[in-house]
Write a protein that holds these residues in place. Sequence first.
Motif: not given
Length: 264
Positions: A144-147, A149-156
Amino acid sequence: MTSVTSTTGWVDDYLARIGVTRPVWADLQALRDLQLAHLLTVPFENLSIHLGEPIVLEQADLVAKVVRMHRGGFCYELNGAFAGLLTALGFRVSMLSARVFGAGGQPGPPFDHMTLRVDLAEPWLADVGFGRFAVQPLRLSFPGDQPDPAGTFRVADSPSGHGDFDIFHDGEPAYRVDPRPYALSDFTPACWWQQTFPGSHFRTSLTCSISTSSGRITLSRDRLIVTQDGHREEHTLASDAEILAAYRRYFGITLDRVPVTGGD
């Protein structure tokens, strides 16, 4: 959880360079603290290429540049040095090859970037060498999304079908990771190409950039860009003296001449 037992002198010098005390345990909190401290104190920069300084991917050389010379570097240098520090502190670290996505949405060549896998109770991605990127380590086993401080990240999982996985930043693909571990020396050909090929990004660009607690500061040739709490200001520096002073003030880098690209 691994106890930190290393007494190597350079480790203490490295920790002093990034302003943290030696952690008691090689755990997630320590990894988070070390990554954040590194990003706030060691700049992402490619000045060596434009100063005629060869970049050697040997652990001792990378640590000496970051610690003794008080410099930064680009991905192979920063993540290579950080991997050495983490390993000395008891972390299980693997160097991974990544392909950076270009403007057309296609990944670049293998070994275009180095990133790090750190195995704790679960695997984490740590990266201090990609410029504006995640401030905290990313969970590799979380879809899922990982909030951050630099934004929202996701591993897929990537669509390549080869077991690679993609890192997304605010919905855009950042880089594609080969999960196989590599040695530091495996990145030498790509590092040499980045230094020498006239059309490489790092030969045609000149940048020095660092994270701050409220944003980012970047010096590109004579353009100083300061982003603070989402507000961006850009200034053109009028002289070499101002540029050298900016390197000292914002990045802690003392130079005897201004680096320039071949096209300047």
